[in-house]
Write a protein that holds these residues in place. Structure first.
Motif, mmCIF file in Angstrom:
data_model
loop_
_atom_site.group_PDB
_atom_site.id
_atom_site.type_symbol
_atom_site.label_atom_id
_atom_site.label_comp_id
_atom_site.label_asym_id
_atom_site.label_seq_id
_atom_site.Cartn_x
_atom_site.Cartn_y
_atom_site.Cartn_z
ATOM 1 N N TYR A 211 0.820 -1.214 0.000
ATOM 2 C CA TYR A 211 0.000 0.000 0.000
ATOM 3 C C TYR A 211 0.855 1.265 0.000
ATOM 4 O O TYR A 211 0.514 2.253 -0.653
ATOM 5 C CB TYR A 211 -0.932 0.006 1.215
ATOM 6 C CG TYR A 211 -2.161 -0.855 1.051
ATOM 7 C CD1 TYR A 211 -3.123 -0.553 0.095
ATOM 8 C CD2 TYR A 211 -2.361 -1.970 1.856
ATOM 9 C CE1 TYR A 211 -4.255 -1.340 -0.059
ATOM 10 C CE2 TYR A 211 -3.493 -2.772 1.713
ATOM 11 C CZ TYR A 211 -4.440 -2.448 0.751
ATOM 12 O OH TYR A 211 -5.553 -3.233 0.599
ATOM 13 N N LEU A 212 1.963 1.234 0.730
ATOM 14 C CA LEU A 212 2.826 2.415 0.805
ATOM 15 C C LEU A 212 3.397 2.756 -0.561
ATOM 16 O O LEU A 212 3.468 3.932 -0.941
ATOM 17 C CB LEU A 212 3.958 2.170 1.810
ATOM 18 C CG LEU A 212 4.914 3.344 2.040
ATOM 19 C CD1 LEU A 212 4.158 4.549 2.592
ATOM 20 C CD2 LEU A 212 6.033 2.934 3.002
ATOM 21 N N ILE A 213 3.780 1.732 -1.314
ATOM 22 C CA ILE A 213 4.334 1.952 -2.655
ATOM 23 C C ILE A 213 3.250 2.482 -3.593
ATOM 24 O O ILE A 213 3.490 3.381 -4.414
ATOM 25 C CB ILE A 213 4.936 0.658 -3.209
ATOM 26 C CG1 ILE A 213 6.069 0.152 -2.296
ATOM 27 C CG2 ILE A 213 5.444 0.869 -4.627
ATOM 28 C CD1 ILE A 213 7.205 1.133 -2.134
ATOM 29 N N ILE A 214 2.044 1.929 -3.484
ATOM 30 C CA ILE A 214 0.943 2.361 -4.358
ATOM 31 C C ILE A 214 0.646 3.844 -4.166
ATOM 32 O O ILE A 214 0.440 4.590 -5.121
ATOM 33 C CB ILE A 214 -0.328 1.528 -4.064
ATOM 34 C CG1 ILE A 214 -0.082 0.049 -4.348
ATOM 35 C CG2 ILE A 214 -1.511 2.032 -4.906
ATOM 36 C CD1 ILE A 214 -1.172 -0.867 -3.816
ATOM 37 N N LEU A 215 0.614 4.268 -2.895
ATOM 38 C CA LEU A 215 0.213 5.642 -2.568
ATOM 39 C C LEU A 215 1.386 6.617 -2.511
ATOM 40 O O LEU A 215 1.183 7.808 -2.260
ATOM 41 C CB LEU A 215 -0.527 5.652 -1.229
ATOM 42 C CG LEU A 215 -1.831 4.840 -1.189
ATOM 43 C CD1 LEU A 215 -2.378 4.795 0.230
ATOM 44 C CD2 LEU A 215 -2.866 5.422 -2.136
ATOM 45 N N MET A 216 2.600 6.130 -2.740
ATOM 46 C CA MET A 216 3.776 6.987 -2.635
ATOM 47 C C MET A 216 3.708 8.232 -3.520
ATOM 48 O O MET A 216 4.066 9.339 -3.074
ATOM 49 C CB MET A 216 5.039 6.179 -2.957
ATOM 50 C CG MET A 216 6.339 6.951 -2.754
ATOM 51 S SD MET A 216 6.555 7.501 -1.030
ATOM 52 C CE MET A 216 6.865 5.915 -0.236
ATOM 53 N N PRO A 217 3.255 8.146 -4.787
ATOM 54 C CA PRO A 217 3.174 9.362 -5.610
ATOM 55 C C PRO A 217 2.281 10.432 -4.989
ATOM 56 O O PRO A 217 2.607 11.626 -5.050
ATOM 57 C CB PRO A 217 2.594 8.861 -6.933
ATOM 58 C CG PRO A 217 2.999 7.428 -6.997
ATOM 59 C CD PRO A 217 2.922 6.943 -5.584
ATOM 60 N N MET A 218 1.167 10.012 -4.392
ATOM 61 C CA MET A 218 0.275 10.962 -3.732
ATOM 62 C C MET A 218 0.983 11.644 -2.563
ATOM 63 O O MET A 218 0.923 12.869 -2.402
ATOM 64 C CB MET A 218 -0.977 10.235 -3.232
ATOM 65 C CG MET A 218 -1.924 11.092 -2.408
ATOM 66 S SD MET A 218 -2.912 12.201 -3.427
ATOM 67 C CE MET A 218 -4.092 11.038 -4.130
ATOM 68 N N PHE A 219 1.668 10.846 -1.756
ATOM 69 C CA PHE A 219 2.372 11.375 -0.584
ATOM 70 C C PHE A 219 3.442 12.380 -1.008
ATOM 71 O O PHE A 219 3.551 13.473 -0.435
ATOM 72 C CB PHE A 219 3.005 10.221 0.197
ATOM 73 C CG PHE A 219 3.799 10.658 1.399
ATOM 74 C CD1 PHE A 219 3.163 10.970 2.592
ATOM 75 C CD2 PHE A 219 5.180 10.761 1.331
ATOM 76 C CE1 PHE A 219 3.892 11.387 3.689
ATOM 77 C CE2 PHE A 219 5.917 11.162 2.420
ATOM 78 C CZ PHE A 219 5.272 11.477 3.614
ATOM 79 N N ILE A 220 4.216 12.029 -2.017
ATOM 80 C CA ILE A 220 5.303 12.906 -2.466
ATOM 81 C C ILE A 220 4.755 14.233 -2.983
ATOM 82 O O ILE A 220 5.273 15.313 -2.660
ATOM 83 C CB ILE A 220 6.141 12.200 -3.558
ATOM 84 C CG1 ILE A 220 6.909 11.025 -2.953
ATOM 85 C CG2 ILE A 220 7.106 13.184 -4.215
ATOM 86 C CD1 ILE A 220 7.643 10.182 -3.975
ATOM 87 N N ILE A 221 3.698 14.176 -3.791
ATOM 88 C CA ILE A 221 3.153 15.393 -4.391
ATOM 89 C C ILE A 221 2.493 16.287 -3.355
ATOM 90 O O ILE A 221 2.707 17.508 -3.346
ATOM 91 C CB ILE A 221 2.160 15.027 -5.513
ATOM 92 C CG1 ILE A 221 2.917 14.461 -6.708
ATOM 93 C CG2 ILE A 221 1.338 16.240 -5.937
ATOM 94 C CD1 ILE A 221 2.041 13.932 -7.806
ATOM 95 N N VAL A 222 1.694 15.708 -2.445
ATOM 96 C CA VAL A 222 0.996 16.524 -1.444
ATOM 97 C C VAL A 222 1.983 17.140 -0.458
ATOM 98 O O VAL A 222 1.975 18.362 -0.242
ATOM 99 C CB VAL A 222 -0.054 15.678 -0.696
ATOM 100 C CG1 VAL A 222 -0.638 16.476 0.475
ATOM 101 C CG2 VAL A 222 -1.170 15.252 -1.640
ATOM 102 N N VAL A 223 2.841 16.315 0.126
ATOM 103 C CA VAL A 223 3.805 16.831 1.107
ATOM 104 C C VAL A 223 4.806 17.755 0.422
ATOM 105 O O VAL A 223 5.108 18.851 0.922
ATOM 106 C CB VAL A 223 4.536 15.668 1.813
ATOM 107 C CG1 VAL A 223 5.634 16.208 2.731
ATOM 108 C CG2 VAL A 223 3.545 14.839 2.615
ATOM 109 N N GLY A 224 5.300 17.341 -0.737
ATOM 110 C CA GLY A 224 6.267 18.176 -1.453
ATOM 111 C C GLY A 224 5.672 19.505 -1.874
ATOM 112 O O GLY A 224 6.314 20.555 -1.752
ATOM 113 N N GLY A 225 4.426 19.475 -2.358
ATOM 114 C CA GLY A 225 3.772 20.716 -2.784
ATOM 115 C C GLY A 225 3.565 21.681 -1.631
ATOM 116 O O GLY A 225 3.785 22.894 -1.778
#
Length: 337
Positions: free
Chosen positions: A201-215
Motif C-alpha cells: 500500500y505504501l508503494i501504491i500511494l507513494m506518488p500521492m504522498f510525495i506530491i501533497v507533502v512536497g507541494g
C-alpha cells in the motif's frame, strides 16, 4: 482572450467528463472478496448478472465455492484471471439442467448435490498478459465462459487447479452497474486490487504522498506564499488531484511492463488526465484572493466532478468543496454587511 481560454478548458473538461463516464460503464467491474470451501460454506453472490470480480487466492488444494440463483435462460458469463503465468486454475459450474453424465472422479473432487450436473472448463496457459485500462493492470486471462442456463435454480461456481496455487480473479456477470457507494469507493477498491496483485500500500500511494507533502513544503518554504484557510484547503485539494493522476500513470507503466503495448492505454491516459487538468485549474484559483462569484461556483463544480470521478481519494474533492463553500459564505456575509 482569457474568456476563450477558459471556454476551451471547459470544453476539454466536458469531453473528458463524458468519455470517462462512458468508459467507466464499459470496463469497470465491482470488486468482491470472500472464500468458501464447500457447498455449505459457499460465498453467496446476490446478483450474478451484475459484473463482479472476486479477488482471492487458491491455496492448499482447496476448491473455492460460490453460489447464486439464476432463472431459466439467464446468461451465465464468467472467467478466470491470474497474476502468475505458471498458475492455471480450472472452473466448474454445478447446477440443475447441466450434464449429469460426468466422470466419477468429480464426485471425489467436489461436493455435488443430488440431481445436479456440471460443466468443467480447463484453464489454458497464456504467454502474454492482457492490459486492463480501468484499474490499470495486466493479467493472464486463462478461461472465459458464456452460456445460457436451461433451468432455474441455485448454481455453484467452483475454482480449483490440478497443481500449484496463486492469486485468482473470478469474473462473473456482464451488466456494468454501480450503486452510489460503490461508485465513490472505486479509488479505494482499485488500491486494494493493486495490493492483491502484490504491491505494498505504501508503494501504491507513494506518488500521492510525495506530491501533497512536497507541494505544501515548496509553497511554504520556497515561494513563502501566504494562503488563507479557504485558499489552503483548495491548494491541498488540488495536490491530491495531481497525486491521483500520477498514481494512475505509475500503475499504467507497471502494468505495461508486464504486457504488450495496447491501444487501450489511451483510455488510461483519459482517466489520468482528468484529475491532473482539474488539479491545474483548481490550483490557479487557490492562489487568488479575489475570485468572482462565477469562479467560486466553478471551484465548487471542480470539487463535485472530482468527487464523482475519483480524484484525490474523496478527501481532495471534499477539501475543494469546503473551500468553495467558505468563499461563497464569505461573499454572502459581506453582502449582508
Amino acid at each position: 482572450m482569457m474568456w476563450r481560454r477558459s471556454k476551451s478548458i471547459s470544453i476539454i473538461f466536458i469531453n473528458l467528463f463524458v468519455a470517462t463516464a462512458i468508459i467507466s460503464t464499459v470496463y469497470a467491474h465491482v470488486p468482491l472478496q470472500g472464500e468458501g470451501y464447500g457447498i455449505e460454506d459457499a460465498v453467496v453472490i446476490d446478483d450474478p448478472l451484475k459484473s463482479w470480480v472476486i479477488y482471492t487466492e487458491y491455496k492448499d488444494a482447496r476448491p473455492l465455492y460460490y453460489k447464486f440463483d439464476l432463472l431459466e435462460n439467464d446468461r451465465l458469463k464468467s472467467g478466470l484471471l491470474t497474476t502468475d503465468k505458471d498458475f492455471v486454475p480450472d472452473l466448474t459450474i454445478l447446477g440443475p439442467g447441466l450434464n449429469s453424465d460426468f466422470e466419477e472422479h468429480f464426485h471425489d473432487e467436489f461436493e455435488i448435490p443430488d440431481g445436479y450436473g456440471l460443466l468443467h472448463i480447463h484453464g489454458e496457459k497464456q504467454d502474454k498478459k492482457e492490459y486492463e485500462p480501468f484499474t490499470p493492470s495486466s493479467y493472464y486471462q486463462v478461461l472465459d465462459l458464456d452460456i445460457s442456463v436451461n433451468e432455474a435454480g441455485t448454481y455453484f461456481l467452483i475454482v480449483d487447479a490440478t497443481e500449484g496455487s496463486g492469486k485468482v480473479g473470478i469474473v462473473i456477470g456482464y451488466v456494468e452497474s454501480f450503486t452510489f457507494i460503490e461508485w465513490l469507493k472505486v479509488p479505494f477498491d482499485v488500491t486494494f486490487v493493486h495490493n492483491w496483485e502484490g504491491q505494498d500500500y505504501l508503494i501504491i500511494l507513494m506518488p500521492m504522498f510525495i506530491i501533497v507533502v512536497g507541494g505544501l513544503l515548496i509553497n511554504g518554504y520556497y515561494f513563502k506564499s501566504s494562503l488563507n484557510v479557504s485558499q489552503l484547503l483548495a491548494f491541498a485539494g488540488s495536490l491530491t488531484y495531481f497525486g491521483s493522476g500520477v498514481i494512475i500513470l505509475n500503475q499504467m507503466v507497471i502494468a505495461l511492463l508486464g504486457s504488450t503495448i495496447d491501444a487501450l492505454l489511451f483510455i488510461t491516459l483519459i482517466f489520468a488526465s482528468l484529475p491532473i487538468l482539474l488539479g491545474y485549474s483548481i490550483i490557479r484559483k487557490a492562489t487568488k484572493s479575489d475570485l468572482s462569484f462565477g469562479q467560486e461556483i466553478r471551484l465548487l463544480v471542480y470539487g463535485l466532478i472530482g468527487l464523482f470521478f475519483w480524484a484525490g481519494y474523496l478527501v481532495g474533492p471534499l477539501l475543494v468543496i469546503l473551500s468553495a463553500l467558505i468563499k461563497v459564505l464569505k461573499r454572502k456575509n459581506a453582502g449582508f454587511n
